[in-house]
Design a protein around this motif. Structure first.
Motif, PDB file in Angstrom:
ATOM      1  N   ARG A 119      41.941  16.548 100.276  1.00 50.57           N
ATOM      2  CA  ARG A 119      42.184  17.956 100.602  1.00 50.57           C
ATOM      3  C   ARG A 119      43.662  18.289 100.515  1.00 50.57           C
ATOM      4  O   ARG A 119      44.460  17.860 101.331  1.00 50.57           O
ATOM      5  N   LEU A 120      43.991  19.055  99.500  1.00 55.40           N
ATOM      6  CA  LEU A 120      45.374  19.518  99.377  1.00 55.40           C
ATOM      7  C   LEU A 120      45.578  20.703 100.295  1.00 55.40           C
ATOM      8  O   LEU A 120      44.635  21.428 100.621  1.00 55.40           O
ATOM      9  N   SER A 121      46.810  20.897 100.688  1.00 57.51           N
ATOM     10  CA  SER A 121      47.122  22.019 101.572  1.00 57.51           C
ATOM     11  C   SER A 121      47.961  23.038 100.801  1.00 57.51           C
ATOM     12  O   SER A 121      48.580  22.708  99.792  1.00 57.51           O
ATOM     13  N   LEU A 122      47.968  24.262 101.343  1.00 55.79           N
ATOM     14  CA  LEU A 122      48.808  25.280 100.710  1.00 55.79           C
ATOM     15  C   LEU A 122      50.260  24.841 100.654  1.00 55.79           C
ATOM     16  O   LEU A 122      50.992  25.143  99.708  1.00 55.79           O
ATOM     17  N   SER A 123      50.679  24.075 101.660  1.00 57.20           N
ATOM     18  CA  SER A 123      52.089  23.664 101.706  1.00 57.20           C
ATOM     19  C   SER A 123      52.408  22.587 100.669  1.00 57.20           C
ATOM     20  O   SER A 123      53.565  22.211 100.503  1.00 57.20           O
ATOM     21  N   LEU A 132      47.779  27.571  92.449  1.00 62.41           N
ATOM     22  CA  LEU A 132      46.843  28.104  93.447  1.00 62.41           C
ATOM     23  C   LEU A 132      46.277  29.445  92.984  1.00 62.41           C
ATOM     24  O   LEU A 132      45.139  29.789  93.295  1.00 62.41           O
ATOM     25  N   LEU A 135      43.481  28.716  90.966  1.00 56.74           N
ATOM     26  CA  LEU A 135      42.323  28.362  91.790  1.00 56.74           C
ATOM     27  C   LEU A 135      41.631  29.626  92.292  1.00 56.74           C
ATOM     28  O   LEU A 135      40.406  29.743  92.282  1.00 56.74           O
ATOM     29  N   PHE A 136      42.448  30.592  92.689  1.00 58.06           N
ATOM     30  CA  PHE A 136      41.896  31.847  93.181  1.00 58.06           C
ATOM     31  C   PHE A 136      41.132  32.562  92.060  1.00 58.06           C
ATOM     32  O   PHE A 136      40.042  33.099  92.247  1.00 58.06           O
ATOM     33  N   THR A 139      37.876  30.950  91.495  1.00 62.00           N
ATOM     34  CA  THR A 139      36.933  31.343  92.542  1.00 62.00           C
ATOM     35  C   THR A 139      36.354  32.722  92.259  1.00 62.00           C
ATOM     36  O   THR A 139      35.156  32.953  92.385  1.00 62.00           O
TER      37      THR A 139
ATOM     38  N   MET B  84      37.407  26.321  98.887  1.00 64.49           N
ATOM     39  CA  MET B  84      38.573  25.478  98.608  1.00 64.49           C
ATOM     40  C   MET B  84      39.854  26.089  99.151  1.00 64.49           C
ATOM     41  O   MET B  84      40.712  25.400  99.685  1.00 64.49           O
ATOM     42  N   LEU B  85      39.972  27.418  99.019  1.00 64.85           N
ATOM     43  CA  LEU B  85      41.186  28.076  99.512  1.00 64.85           C
ATOM     44  C   LEU B  85      41.232  28.004 101.032  1.00 64.85           C
ATOM     45  O   LEU B  85      42.296  27.771 101.624  1.00 64.85           O
ATOM     46  N   ASP B  87      39.907  25.716 102.848  1.00 59.99           N
ATOM     47  CA  ASP B  87      40.232  24.335 103.217  1.00 59.99           C
ATOM     48  C   ASP B  87      41.728  24.072 103.064  1.00 59.99           C
ATOM     49  O   ASP B  87      42.347  23.384 103.879  1.00 59.99           O
ATOM     50  N   ALA B  88      42.297  24.630 101.981  1.00 61.08           N
ATOM     51  CA  ALA B  88      43.711  24.384 101.707  1.00 61.08           C
ATOM     52  C   ALA B  88      44.631  25.119 102.687  1.00 61.08           C
ATOM     53  O   ALA B  88      45.797  24.767 102.839  1.00 61.08           O
ATOM     54  N   ALA B  89      44.068  26.144 103.340  1.00 60.01           N
ATOM     55  CA  ALA B  89      44.930  27.012 104.153  1.00 60.01           C
ATOM     56  C   ALA B  89      45.287  26.407 105.510  1.00 60.01           C
ATOM     57  O   ALA B  89      46.136  26.947 106.225  1.00 60.01           O
ATOM     58  N   GLY B  90      44.669  25.319 105.877  1.00 61.40           N
ATOM     59  CA  GLY B  90      45.117  24.714 107.133  1.00 61.40           C
ATOM     60  C   GLY B  90      44.028  23.946 107.844  1.00 61.40           C
ATOM     61  O   GLY B  90      42.843  24.161 107.607  1.00 61.40           O
ATOM     62  N   ASN B  91      44.493  23.031 108.726  1.00 69.20           N
ATOM     63  CA  ASN B  91      43.542  22.198 109.458  1.00 69.20           C
ATOM     64  C   ASN B  91      43.355  22.662 110.895  1.00 69.20           C
ATOM     65  O   ASN B  91      42.548  22.102 111.637  1.00 69.20           O
TER      66      ASN B  91
END
Lengths: 676, 183
Positions: A119-123, A132, A135-136, A139, B84-85, B87-91
């Motif tokens: 799981r990659l993060s926005l940061s 990203l 990716l959007f 989607t 996916m977005l 999930d990527a936006a934070g835990n």
């Protein structure tokens, strides 16, 4: 080191979440936080190839390779398959040594496909990184596809519901019009018979009103039936048919009306019009019939001319133009646009003339023409008559074309012709029997009746009749079953059977003919149509008086083929020389009988896929026809025989096409015989 | 607003109350379309009409409807459509909220008519002040639902200790003082 200013790794890391620096020995000397998160082993400063496999650039084994790839995209995947990077090289310095930095970000596309659980993060992406956004985009694209799928599913469901409802409505309309036609049958026939009785003026006036009203009602019912039939358009198939014969049948049906009004009724065929056409014969016939009936209805003196000409096209595809021209009152230009709308009639509102009709015929005409791929229009001026015309694309099914010809129906038709013979009329409806018998008798024909299938079969087999008029729907067993039982004993040539049914469908007609019947009539019985049909099978009293037994009573067909196309007179003359003129008639009658039998065998063999039988009969027929000089049909048959022998494909519809040529050839032979 | 919002509202009413209710909502709202293209921008007024109609048909205050919709959006629609977005936006909720502006920035660069709200978080010990700033009015209850839905996504209950609407020239600026309690 003097040709560039070093960039601090911190600045690089702000712009690029992935920064990997390696020295000239390809050892990793620095990695950004994101790299450390996903590949902790970079802490040990390994060689680049101990951690990554390089996809792009093609070669990255030495520092020099990297220096040569500064303008290229770099794609690398971690050997453990859990991380991937994409970016571009940059030359920098680290501890005063020249290094190369790969600046970029996680390779999102690869990771989401190959290690979606990471799981990659926005940061893990710097603000300016567009991955990203991709990716959007992906989607939203997925969502748009889902939208489309949902909408398509909704549309399909709605369409299916509509089709079902439409089918139900169509069946209802067809059933209702059928139910209405049956009792109306009685009304129309009774009025028809009353008209020939002696009546005073007032009674005749009332009867006239009843007659035109019932005619109009019949027209409305037929309109509904026609519309129902059009809904079944997809189920209709084109057939191959004899165009001049179809046009002549229009004259036959409308001739009496024209005669009543002392109108000249003329058929003109331009040269080059194909004899044998492919298309929807019943629609074409209905279209021309409606236009001709209309023309006669609204013309008080002068003429009605039906004309067919070839407009354009290279064989076999061509465009024909049909027109119906009258010398009637004409149509004002303001009305021309409205004339094809349903319920438009020639009478101004409020002045409803009893003979003006329902105004539905032209709507059907327009729909028919459009269905057949043509377009229609009219040319008219008040006081100068009208011409309704339409073009009609077709395919010529044989090389034969008609020569220029004009047939004047009013000159040659004699609606007063009386028929003779004895008919069996089978119907379970007592009213129909009484009225039918009266109409038949009025034509000079003797009639006996049967009330059900059993009676019909018994009578047909035990007594002598010249023809059976067979109702289809009867209580014990239907007309088709009755026909089947009669046909076990009596062939189509021996006893013609004509179907009589309220179902005015092409399919019903096909069912009847396929079931061993010779012809087809719809109820209510229309005197002229009955006479035309009976005229095909029964001798006319005029003919008997003249004592002339013609092989073919259809004198109208003369000249529709050029005899020279069909017939080789040299062969015929040689035959005449050999057998003598006196024997000619007898021999040719035998030839015709033999040909007829062989033809019946051929059709039967074809129907049960008996290839040997087809081949044998084709061969015999070819030989028979050629022996008397009918070379065109003989050669055609020989060509087909050749194809059958070699297994070559014979074109579809060859038998139908051949049937027309055969009939015309026999007529040509008969004409030649008459000259001798 | 994008069609995806209207579709989500439709789905929620369908799922929770049935097709008949949705047809009633549509009829009361006077909105002609029964289907919306997710990525097409529709007039905001259309969404408000649907929300008001839902309130009338369901016999619930419009704020309650909007709050329910906010929760549904996070827990159902966004999770399903933007998994996916999300999930990527934070835990956790706070990381998520801090990344939210970043996410909205990106959407703005792609969808040119997109007018996103902004969220800022000030944290002190266990309480957090969440600032909601928008050019729109009337969606505060929807945001309450969103925040509750987000808290639930990360295994918490959201308790709103205080809600303060600041005076602004245009749109909305509301500060929620909240506490997150593990479920």
């Amino acid at each position: 080191m003097s040709d560039f200013a070093p960039i601090a790794f911190g600045d690089l890391q702000r712009l690029f979440s992935v920064v990997i620096s390696f020295d000239e020995s390809m050892r990793i000397v620095y990695a950004s936080d994101t790299v450390h998160t996903y590949l902790p082993e970079v802490k040990k400063c390994p060689q680049l190839n101990e951690i990554f496999s390089v996809l792009r650039p093609g070669k990255l084994e030495t520092f020099a390779h990297a220096l040569n790839s500064l303008d290229s995209l770099c794609l690398m995947t971690a050997l453990n398959g859990r991380f991937a990077v994409r970016g571009q090289f940059l030359v920098d310095s680290f501890n005063d040594e020249k290094v190369i930095c790969l600046c970029g970000s996680p390779w999102l596309f690869w990771m989401s496909s190959n290690c979606p659980d990471v799981r990659l993060s926005l940061s893990d992406f710097s603000a300016q990184d567009v991955q990203l956004d991709q990716l959007f985009f992906m989607t939203t694209e997925k969502q748009m596809v889902e939208d489309l799928e949902n909408l398509t599913a909704e549309l399909t469901e709605t369409k299916n519901t509509l089709v079902k409802a439409h089918d139900a409505q169509r069946r209802f309309f067809a059933q209702m019009s059928h139910e209405m036609r049956t009792p109306l049958n009685g009304v129309v026939s009774a009025i028809g018979l009353l008209e020939s009785q002696s009546l005073d003026q007032k009674q005749r006036q009332l009867l006239g009103l009843a007659s035109s009203s019932s005619d109009n009602l019949m027209e409305v019912i037929n309109y509904v039936l026609d519309l129902s039939k059009m809904e079944l358009a997809g189920e209709e198939r084109d057939s191959i048919f004899d165009l001049p014969q179809l046009l002549r049948s229009i004259l036959d049906i409308t001739g009496a009306k024209a005669k009543e009004k002392s109108l000249e009724l003329v058929l003109k065929l331009g040269s080059g019009v194909p004899h044998c056409c492919s298309g929807n014969a019943s629609r074409l016939r209905q279209t021309l019939l409606n236009l001709t009936m209309n023309a006669i209805k609204f013309t008080d003196k002068g003429s009605v001319t039906i004309e067919a000409v070839k407009l354009s096209g290279e064989d076999p595809n061509c465009l024909l133009k049909f027109s119906v021209t009258d010398t009637g009152a004409g149509i004002a230009s303001v009305e021309k646009d409205r004339i094809f709308e349903p319920f438009w009639t020639a009478q101004p509102e409020g002045l409803d003339h009893p003979d003006s009709g329902t105004g539905l015929g032209l709507d059907i005409v327009r729909r028919n023409v459009e269905y057949m791929g043509g377009k229609m229009d009219l040319k008219s001026e008040l006081g100068s008559g009208s011409t309704f015309w339409f073009d009609w694309p077709t395919t010529a099914e044989s090389a034969l074309t008609v020569a220029d010809m004009t047939v004047d129906k009013t000159q040659i038709a004699d609606p007063g012709t009386k028929l003779s013979g004895k008919i069996l009329l089978a119907d379970d409806n007592e009213t129909n029997l009484i009225l039918g018998a009266m109409i038949i008798e009025s034509l000079g024909v003797e009639v006996a009746t049967a009330h059900n299938g059993t009676e019909a079969v018994a009578a047909a087999l035990n007594d002598h009749y010249d023809l059976v008029l067979m109702d289809i729907h009867m209580p014990d067993f239907d007309g088709l079953e009755a026909t089947r039982r009669i046909r076990e004993m009596k062939a189509t040539e021996v006893l013609p059977i004509v179907a009589l049914t309220a179902l005015a469908y092409e399919k019903e007609k096909e069912r009847c003919i396929g079931g061993g019947m010779n012809g087809y009539l719809t109820k209510p019985i229309v005197r002229q149509e009955l006479m035309n049909e009976l005229g095909k099978w029964l001798p006319s009293s005029n003919q008997l008086l003249a004592g002339k037994n013609s092989m073919n009573s259809d004198s109208d067909s003369r000249d529709s083929y050029l005899d020279v196309d069909l017939f080789d007179s040299d062969v015929f003359e040689e035959l005449k020389r050999q057998i003598g003129v006196d024997n000619l008639e007898t021999v040719l009658a035998k030839v015709a009988a033999e040909a007829s039998q062989r033809w019946t065998d051929l059709v039967a063999a074809d129907a049960c896929d008996d290839e040997a039988g087809v081949q044998r009969n084709v061969h015999s027929l070819s030989s028979i026809f050629r022996s008397v000089g009918l070379m065109h049909v003989g050669d055609k048959l020989a060509s087909i025989e050749g194809k059958l022998r070699t297994g070559e494909k014979v074109e579809d519809g060859w038998l139908e096409s051949l049937a027309i040529i055969k009939t015309e050839s026999l007529k040509a032979l008969e004409r030649t015989l008459a000259k001798h | 607003m994008y069609g995806v919002i209207n579709n989500s509202l439709k789905e929620m009413i369908y799922e929770k109350f049935g097709e008949d209710k949705w047809q009633q909502v549509l009829s009361v709202s006077g909105v002609p379309d029964d289907s919306f293209l997710s990525m097409r921008s529709y007039d905001d007024a259309l969404t408000y009409r649907l929300a008001n109609a839902a309130s009338e048909v369901l016999g619930a205050p419009v704020d309650a409807c909007l709050e329910m919709f906010g929760e549904y959006w996070v827990l159902e629609t966004a999770t399903k459509s933007y998994g996916m977005l999300m999930d990527a936006a934070g835990n956790d909720m706070l990381e998520f909220l801090s990344n939210m502006n970043n996410l909205h920035d990106r959407i703005t660069s792609t969808f040119l008519n997109y007018v996103p709200p902004e969220f800022f978080v000030e944290s002190t010990n266990n309480t957090h002040k969440i600032h909601y700033v928008s050019q729109r009015k009337g969606l505060i209850s929807f945001v309450v639902g969103l925040l509750k839905g987000l808290a639930a996504r990360f295994g918490h209950d959201l308790i709103i200790l205080d809600q303060c609407d600041l005076d602004v020239d245009k749109g909305t600026h509301t500060v929620f003082q909240v506490e997150l309690v593990p479920k």
